[in-house]
Each structure stands twice: as C-alpha cells, then as structure tokens.
Design a protein around this motif. Structure first.
Motif, PDB file in Angstrom:
ATOM      1  N   GLN A  29      17.671 -28.903 -55.396  1.00  0.00           N
ATOM      2  CA  GLN A  29      17.131 -28.422 -54.118  1.00  0.00           C
ATOM      3  C   GLN A  29      18.250 -28.123 -53.115  1.00  0.00           C
ATOM      4  O   GLN A  29      18.234 -28.563 -51.968  1.00  0.00           O
ATOM      5  N   ARG A  31      20.253 -26.179 -50.424  1.00  0.00           N
ATOM      6  CA  ARG A  31      19.814 -25.307 -49.334  1.00  0.00           C
ATOM      7  C   ARG A  31      20.931 -24.905 -48.392  1.00  0.00           C
ATOM      8  O   ARG A  31      20.937 -23.798 -47.889  1.00  0.00           O
ATOM      9  N   ARG A  64      18.118 -36.533 -59.841  1.00  0.00           N
ATOM     10  CA  ARG A  64      16.712 -36.122 -59.748  1.00  0.00           C
ATOM     11  C   ARG A  64      15.783 -37.331 -59.851  1.00  0.00           C
ATOM     12  O   ARG A  64      14.749 -37.385 -59.191  1.00  0.00           O
ATOM     13  N   GLN A  72      11.534 -34.711 -48.112  1.00  0.00           N
ATOM     14  CA  GLN A  72      12.381 -33.529 -47.982  1.00  0.00           C
ATOM     15  C   GLN A  72      13.754 -33.844 -47.399  1.00  0.00           C
ATOM     16  O   GLN A  72      14.683 -33.092 -47.558  1.00  0.00           O
ATOM     17  N   ARG A  75      16.917 -35.017 -50.596  1.00  0.00           N
ATOM     18  CA  ARG A  75      16.898 -34.136 -51.760  1.00  0.00           C
ATOM     19  C   ARG A  75      17.883 -34.629 -52.816  1.00  0.00           C
ATOM     20  O   ARG A  75      18.859 -35.303 -52.501  1.00  0.00           O
TER      21      ARG A  75
END
Length: 104
Positions: A29, A31, A64, A72, A75
């Motif tokens: 994830q 970003r 993970r 959120q 991550r």
C-alpha cells in the motif's frame, strides 16, 4: 457435436506473475513519494545482487501479516521499511538507488 476450446497450450499472458515493483507497491500500500523512492532503492539493490530477493519476499509477507487490517494509518510499507532496514543493517547491506540510474 462436442466443442472444445482451441486455444494454444503455451499461452501464459492471462496468469503472468506481477513484477517485483508491482507486488511491493500494491501489496504494501505504497502511497507517498518517499515510499516509492524506497521501493525503487530496494529493487535497485536487488538488481545489483547486493540484497537477495528471498529476504525482500520474507519481509513483504511479514509486513503484510503485521499490519492491522483496516487501519489506514498503519499500512504494511511502514513495517516493511523498518524490518528490511533492520535486517539489511545486520547484514551490512546498504539499500540505495543505483547511482547510474539517476540523471546525473
């Protein structure tokens, strides 16, 4: 009359393996620009043969599993970066972008 598919047996385009960058970016994830830079540095270090991909894969799955689901703010990239840096430090591996791949 029985109709059977006539596709060739050697077709592999439908089930291609994702490239390492795709897997890391999506799976962790990623970003932020700094996170993309870190992933690219990891890939450069793997491509130079300084960091075994096996270690990257282990840290990927560990991160993970470590990240809380649905949070959120936490991550997997956060765990991946911290964990991989710790392992690389113990192995005396410098995770850095390939200097020849930058524009100068």
């Amino acid at each position: 009359m029985l109709l059977l598919p006539t596709s060739g047996g050697g077709q592999t385009n439908d089930k291609r393996e994702p490239k390492l960058r795709e897997r890391l970016v999506l799976g962790l994830q990623v970003r932020r620009p700094a996170e993309y830079e870190y992933v690219d540095a990891v890939i450069d270090t793997v491509n130079r043969g300084e960091l075994p991909q096996k270690i990257v894969d282990r840290m990927f799955f560990w991160a993970r599993g470590r990240a809380p689901k649905g949070d959120q703010g936490r991550r997997p990239i956060i765990y991946f970066q911290a964990g991989l840096n710790r392992v690389a430090s113990k192995l005396r591996i410098d995770i850095a972008a390939d200097p020849s791949s930058t524009g100068g």
